[in-house]
Design a protein around this motif. Structure first.
Motif, PDB file in Angstrom:
ATOM      1  N   SER A  14       0.821  -1.214   0.000  1.00 15.90           N
ATOM      2  CA  SER A  14       0.000   0.000   0.000  1.00 15.90           C
ATOM      3  C   SER A  14       0.853   1.261   0.000  1.00 15.90           C
ATOM      4  CB  SER A  14      -0.937  -0.004   1.206  1.00 15.90           C
ATOM      5  OG  SER A  14      -0.200  -0.010   2.414  1.00 15.90           O
ATOM      6  N   TRP A  15       2.060   1.178   0.518  1.00 15.55           N
ATOM      7  CA  TRP A  15       2.940   2.344   0.550  1.00 15.55           C
ATOM      8  C   TRP A  15       3.263   2.836  -0.855  1.00 15.55           C
ATOM      9  CZ3 TRP A  15       7.925   3.753  -0.921  1.00 15.55           C
ATOM     10  CH2 TRP A  15       8.472   4.854  -0.251  1.00 15.55           C
ATOM     11  N   LEU A  16       3.241   1.887  -1.830  1.00 18.82           N
ATOM     12  CA  LEU A  16       3.612   2.227  -3.193  1.00 18.82           C
ATOM     13  C   LEU A  16       2.443   2.712  -4.032  1.00 18.82           C
ATOM     14  CD1 LEU A  16       6.085  -0.699  -3.858  1.00 18.82           C
ATOM     15  CD2 LEU A  16       6.660   1.719  -3.758  1.00 18.82           C
ATOM     16  N   ASP A  17       1.227   2.724  -3.458  1.00 16.52           N
ATOM     17  CA  ASP A  17       0.078   3.222  -4.212  1.00 16.52           C
ATOM     18  C   ASP A  17       0.280   4.661  -4.654  1.00 16.52           C
ATOM     19  OD1 ASP A  17      -1.203   0.825  -4.012  1.00 16.52           O
ATOM     20  OD2 ASP A  17      -2.495   1.409  -2.335  1.00 16.52           O
ATOM     21  N   ASP A  18       1.037   5.436  -3.875  1.00 14.52           N
ATOM     22  CA  ASP A  18       1.258   6.842  -4.221  1.00 14.52           C
ATOM     23  C   ASP A  18       2.121   7.010  -5.465  1.00 14.52           C
ATOM     24  OD1 ASP A  18      -0.240   7.648  -2.089  1.00 14.52           O
ATOM     25  OD2 ASP A  18       1.477   8.071  -0.776  1.00 14.52           O
ATOM     26  N   SER A  19       2.737   5.924  -5.937  1.00 15.24           N
ATOM     27  CA  SER A  19       3.559   6.031  -7.143  1.00 15.24           C
ATOM     28  C   SER A  19       2.723   5.980  -8.415  1.00 15.24           C
ATOM     29  CB  SER A  19       4.601   4.908  -7.170  1.00 15.24           C
ATOM     30  OG  SER A  19       3.982   3.636  -7.290  1.00 15.24           O
ATOM     31  N   VAL A  20       1.435   5.702  -8.293  1.00 15.08           N
ATOM     32  CA  VAL A  20       0.557   5.604  -9.462  1.00 15.08           C
ATOM     33  C   VAL A  20       0.166   7.002  -9.929  1.00 15.08           C
ATOM     34  CG1 VAL A  20      -1.666   4.761 -10.314  1.00 15.08           C
ATOM     35  CG2 VAL A  20      -0.320   3.353  -8.735  1.00 15.08           C
ATOM     36  N   MET A  21       0.229   7.223 -11.214  1.00 16.14           N
ATOM     37  CA  MET A  21      -0.135   8.504 -11.805  1.00 16.14           C
ATOM     38  C   MET A  21      -1.618   8.779 -11.593  1.00 16.14           C
ATOM     39  SD  MET A  21       0.107   9.530 -15.845  1.00 16.14           S
ATOM     40  CE  MET A  21      -1.505   8.785 -16.199  1.00 16.14           C
ATOM     41  N   PRO A  22      -2.017  10.019 -11.298  1.00 17.09           N
ATOM     42  CA  PRO A  22      -3.447  10.324 -11.163  1.00 17.09           C
ATOM     43  C   PRO A  22      -4.155  10.270 -12.512  1.00 17.09           C
ATOM     44  CG  PRO A  22      -2.153  12.338 -11.036  1.00 17.09           C
ATOM     45  CD  PRO A  22      -1.173  11.202 -11.042  1.00 17.09           C
ATOM     46  N   TYR A  23      -5.411   9.821 -12.484  1.00 11.43           N
ATOM     47  CA  TYR A  23      -6.228   9.754 -13.694  1.00 11.43           C
ATOM     48  C   TYR A  23      -7.402  10.733 -13.659  1.00 11.43           C
ATOM     49  CZ  TYR A  23      -3.611   5.421 -14.384  1.00 11.43           C
ATOM     50  OH  TYR A  23      -2.601   4.497 -14.541  1.00 11.43           O
TER      51      TYR A  23
END
Length: 757
Positions: A32-41
């Motif tokens: 879950s810590w890496l969810d912030d690495s996803v580009m916003p849509y």
């Protein structure tokens, strides 16, 4: 020499094991810590430097449609999107082109870095500083600005970069030009296995073998039909006269590696109030649509495996070994020092590369050097990007043809169609003007007859427009035929061209569903050619039941077919039976010679090389080898797995869910729905490496019904919802509609993002 692909895979295995996946999981606090690495849509994102707000509409597969007032803003948005979805891939391709992958990955990438430093992609860009026209330079800078803005503003880098502890350096115009230069070389790597086999056979059997390989076989078909002009991917176009809709039809499915995520292509639409209005697939790192349409014309390509290389032997001067002899006398060798940083080493690797006016020195002996000449060393660099942008803006065949034939050393076959009902073909390859016809051989550099007289001009390269037959196609085959005014030697593939030409000649008219049906066809020209021979061998050896089954089989390489499984095994063991029979110290291993098997089987025994092989005995040996594995459905022994590069670390693969498969896969090298495989003769198993990297179908009667599918997903981030959401469609063949009109795009939109200055 190992393939680039294999080197990169080993590199990632070595490097990623060192990141200590267990410790990383604990330190990061879970996925879950890496969810912030996803580009916003969706929502709004600040983007300093934009002229005006840019609106981006995403569909359910994550394909963005960029709406901007200026071309420059559209380019900034494209750079931002490439960095947002493919930053790890961008960093890999930049370092690969520059020969700097070892600094990121470690020891196992050294061989690849040495190769690319020797070609000097980055060095030539830095030294020549290609002169771009003002508009191209501005758009290139805007694209680079978009990449850098995303890197600067990202809350968290994507997992691949985090795991390796790499923070990307700012991008520059030179990075993009280096990648563009490298990409003109990249298609030649896709036919490396064929090239090595051709040269190995010529080395073993001399000029007669080279002549045999140079002839266009009578069992193949040319792309250009006979008319007033003369006679590892699929692309074809159909004229309105043969179209149910009364408009031109266009289909494409280029074949590339498909077992790594993400794939090569990122789909996007770029729509500005100035000149850009285009949708299709892009290669991250380059600022234009490589294949797609702009509402007026559509274009796609396959690799043209033309031989744009030459290998020379240059004698060294007895008193000065740094001087070598060329066609016009003695030449000075140039030495260049390169320093290669390697992760885990305290000191860089120092290497010296040598060059002559004829090319890159690939081997030095006491009395001579071997020199490799490549067309790309001698052609301008700026044209690749400027004409890539020109393709996106073209509105007719002549404008398209002008741009398509002026892209440096890029060697591809372009297919063309337009709203007005025209269909066309253009070969981009800068074909050397050779004085000789001794192909696939090491040439004496001192003989002037072996030199080049530049390149055939762009207007004299193979092309066709609106042929009487009503269609044009190419599947990595020889485009022009034997009666073209000058020879075009190459490493051609003929099987799939026979399939598509039979399909397109077999009906009076077609619709877009026919185009998709052909793309998904697993009927193999190879199987249809040799099924009966295998049946005869089986019957003559007392295996009548197998012979009967083979004769009833329709030659379709379905995953659930026992006979398809048997045939595929037999074919691969046949290569061993044929080429192992004549092995000695001078010839390549039998598996390196496998690409020659189709040519060998289709040629008369007295004409083919190697000669003197008892064909029926070899076929029987291959059958017995296959039966030792057993008769199984093809999908049981042939499978596809797709994985992110980090999946080479089993701990990370399990933790982050980075791989898919194995899934049973049909098809072979002779079917339009192709499967290129790696064969393990001990286990009798086949691993699918390459296939359709994307598929598109256009019926100009309704551009809103344009379909475009990727193999895996838009995003390279395994935490993105668009990491693998194309995969099920790829397996089933379900088409994905990518409409053209703004109204249709709005209706299909799943989310909306606004970039604000």
């Amino acid at each position: 020499m190992s393939s680039n692909r294999g080197i990169l895979k080993r590199s990632l295995v070595v490097s990623l094991v060192t990141v200590l996946g267990v410790a990383a999981a604990a330190w990061f606090g879970g996925p879950s810590w890496l969810d912030d690495s996803v580009m916003p849509y969706e929502g709004k994102v600040g983007f300093p430097g934009l002229d005006e707000p840019v609106e981006i509409l995403f569909d359910d597969r994550g394909i963005p449609r960029v709406y901007a007032r200026t071309d420059a803003d559209a380019m900034r948005a494209l750079g931002w999107l490439h960095a947002g979805e493919r930053l790890f891939q961008l960093e890999l391709i930049r370092r690969m082109a520059r020969g700097e992958l070892s600094a990121m990955i470690g020891e196992a990438a050294v061989e690849l870095d040495i190769l690319h430093r020797s070609y000097g992609f980055a060095r030539r860009v830095a030294e020549e500083r290609p002169e771009l026209d003002a508009e191209t330079a501005a758009l290139l800078d805007a694209y680079v600005d978009g990449i850098n803005r995303h890197i600067d503003a990202a809350d968290r880098l994507p997992p691949g970069l985090l795991m390796l502890g790499v923070e990307p350096e700012p991008w520059s115009r030179e990075d993009v030009l280096t990648i563009a230069y490298y990409q003109t070389f990249y298609p030649t790597t896709l036919v490396q296995r064929l090239s090595e086999a051709w040269h190995a056979l010529t080395d073993r059997h001399g000029q007669p073998a080279a002549d045999w390989l140079s002839e266009l076989p009578d069992w193949t078909r040319a792309t250009l039909p006979r008319q007033s002009i003369t006679q590892a991917s699929n692309t074809w176009v159909v004229a309105p006269s043969k179209s149910e809709s009364g408009a031109a039809l266009h289909a494409s499915d280029p074949h590339l590696d498909i077992d790594r995520a993400p794939g090569m292509w990122y789909a996007v639409g770029l729509h500005s109030a100035e000149t850009l209005d285009v949708v299709g697939v892009t290669a991250p790192g380059l600022p234009f649509v490589a294949m797609g349409h702009n509402g007026r014309i559509a274009w796609a390509f396959t690799v043209a495996p033309v031989d744009v290389f030459e290998t020379y032997r240059q004698p060294r001067h007895p008193d000065d070994p740094q001087r070598v002899r060329g066609p016009n006398g003695w030449q000075k060798m140039i030495a260049r020092e390169e320093s290669i940083e390697i992760r885990g080493r305290e000191k860089p690797l120092e290497r010296e590369f040598f060059y002559t006016p004829m090319g890159r020195v690939i081997d030095k002996e006491d009395g001579h050097v071997l020199v490799m000449r490549w067309a790309g060393f001698e052609l301008p660099l700026a044209d690749v990007v400027s004409n890539g942008l020109a393709l996106n803006r073209a509105g007719d065949f002549e404008t398209f043809r002008h741009a398509a034939t002026r892209m440096g050393a890029l060697s591809v076959n372009w297919s063309y169609s337009d709203r007005g009902g025209n269909i066309g073909y253009v070969q981009s390859t800068p074909i050397p003007v050779r004085r000789h016809q001794r192909f696939f051989s090491v040439l004496d550099a001192t003989d002037p007859i072996n030199d080049w007289d530049g390149f055939h001009p762009p207007e004299d390269r193979p092309w066709a427009l609106n042929p009487d037959q009503g269609w044009l196609a190419n599947s990595n085959n020889h485009a022009a035929g034997n009666d073209w005014p000058y020879p075009i030697p190459g490493f051609y593939k003929h099987l799939r061209m026979r399939r598509i030409s039979d399909y397109l000649s077999g009906q009076a008219s077609f619709d877009r569903e026919d185009m998709r049906r052909f793309q998904l066809s697993q009927t193999s020209d190879r199987a249809l050619s040799w099924r009966d021979w295998l049946a005869e061998v089986a019957e003559d050896s007392g295996r009548r039941a197998i012979a009967s089954e083979l004769r009833r089989w329709d030659g379709t390489m379905r995953a659930d077919s026992d006979m398809a499984g048997l045939f595929q095994l037999w074919w691969h063991y046949l290569a061993r039976a044929v080429f192992e029979a004549e092995q000695d110290d001078r010839v390549a291993e039998w598996w390196e010679m496998r690409p020659l098997l189709d040519n060998w089987t289709h040629s008369a025994p007295e004409e083919a090389f190697p000669a003197g092989i008892d064909r029926d005995r070899a076929a029987l040996q291959a059958l017995e080898d296959a039966l030792m594995i057993g008769i199984h459905p093809l999908g049981r022994i042939q499978a596809l797995s797709i994985a992110h590069p980090m999946a080479n670390n089993p701990l990370l693969d399990t933790w982050l869910d980075l791989s898919r498969g194995p899934v049973a896969r049909g098809g072979d090298a002779g079917s339009l729905n192709v499967s290129y495989v790696s064969f393990d003769p001990e286990a009798g198993s086949l691993r699918v490496r390459a296939g359709a990297s994307m598929r598109y179908v256009m019926d100009w009667a309704d551009p809103d019904a344009f379909t475009l599918n990727l193999t895996f997903g838009q995003s390279g981030n395994p935490f993105s919802p668009h990491f693998d959401d194309f995969f099920s469609d790829f397996l089933t063949g379900e088409p994905w509609t990518v409409p053209w009109s703004r109204d249709a795009v709005e209706r299909q939109a799943a989310s909306r993002l606004v970039l604000e200055p």
